[in-house]
Design a protein around this motif. Structure first.
Motif, PDB file in Angstrom:
ATOM      1  N   SER A 237       0.826  -1.210   0.000  1.00  0.00           N
ATOM      2  CA  SER A 237       0.000   0.000   0.000  1.00  0.00           C
ATOM      3  C   SER A 237       0.858   1.256   0.000  1.00  0.00           C
ATOM      4  CB  SER A 237      -0.929   0.013   1.214  1.00  0.00           C
ATOM      5  OG  SER A 237      -1.813  -1.062   1.164  1.00  0.00           O
TER       6      SER A 237
ATOM      7  N   ASP B 190       1.107   4.055  -2.763  1.00  0.00           N
ATOM      8  CA  ASP B 190       0.807   5.418  -2.355  1.00  0.00           C
ATOM      9  C   ASP B 190       1.864   6.393  -2.870  1.00  0.00           C
ATOM     10  OD1 ASP B 190      -0.597   7.442  -1.164  1.00  0.00           O
ATOM     11  OD2 ASP B 190       0.217   7.091   0.830  1.00  0.00           O
TER      12      ASP B 190
ATOM     13  N   GLY C 211      -4.510   3.400  -0.342  1.00  0.00           N
ATOM     14  CA  GLY C 211      -3.492   3.253   0.702  1.00  0.00           C
ATOM     15  C   GLY C 211      -3.938   3.844   2.020  1.00  0.00           C
TER      16      GLY C 211
END
Length: 187
Positions: A72, A76, A116
């Protein structure tokens, strides 16, 4: 999703035609409305985890979400890079075809950033619930059997989301009425 092909984005774009006030009202309404599905999913996860393994199940659910944290965070990081690509293309006065590609990249970057953040918030909720449950059990609190119930915890989470849902519906209605009023005044 932040792509131009989704209805919420198109509705927000339409609200921008009437000015900043309707844009802010409508944007807040869409933001509040976006909490509905994630909270219901999180409530179902909490209920199932609690049903299967009590507080240990919730802790395992939190660990499961946190195990995706590295992916994530890597995704991101994609958002600002693609956003900067769009800014550089605009400042360099490149053609519209380049800006079309960078806008698609920017939408993908914004979407991955939102996903995210959603993972981080969802795992934080599960971790805090696990820590709260551990504290209640360890302290021998008499409230343990009232608060640490799967239905009470699930309904508390859904209940905390309801003001956002009702506010979203109200603000969206106000935004739509304001947009109609602006269109009528302009005619």
């Amino acid at each position: 999703m932040t792509s131009f092909s989704y209805d919420p984005v198109l509705e927000l774009v339409k609200s921008c035609e009437t000015g900043a006030a309707t844009n802010i009202i409508y944007g807040l309404a869409l933001g509040y409305k976006s909490t509905i599905i994630p909270v219901f999913v999180l409530a179902v996860v909490i209920y199932i985890c609690f049903e299967r393994l009590f507080m240990f199940g919730i802790a395992l659910g939190a660990i499961g979400m946190l195990s995706n944290l590295a992916i994530s965070l890597a995704i991101d990081a994609y958002g600002p890079i693609s956003d900067n690509a769009g800014g550089i293309a605009e400042m360099s006065e490149l053609g519209e075809n380049v800006r079309q590609y960078t806008d698609a990249l920017d939408a993908a970057g914004n979407t991955t950033a939102a996903i995210g953040k959603g993972f981080a918030i969802g795992s934080a909720a599960l971790v805090s619930l696990s820590l709260f449950g551990a504290f209640m059990i360890r302290s021998g609190s008499t409230l343990e059997f009232q608060i640490l119930d799967k239905m009470i915890i699930t309904c508390l989470l859904i209940g905390s989301m309801l003001p956002y849902w009702f506010s979203a519906m109200t603000m969206k209605s106000v935004g739509m009425a304001a947009m109609e009023m602006v269109f009528n005044v302009r005619e």
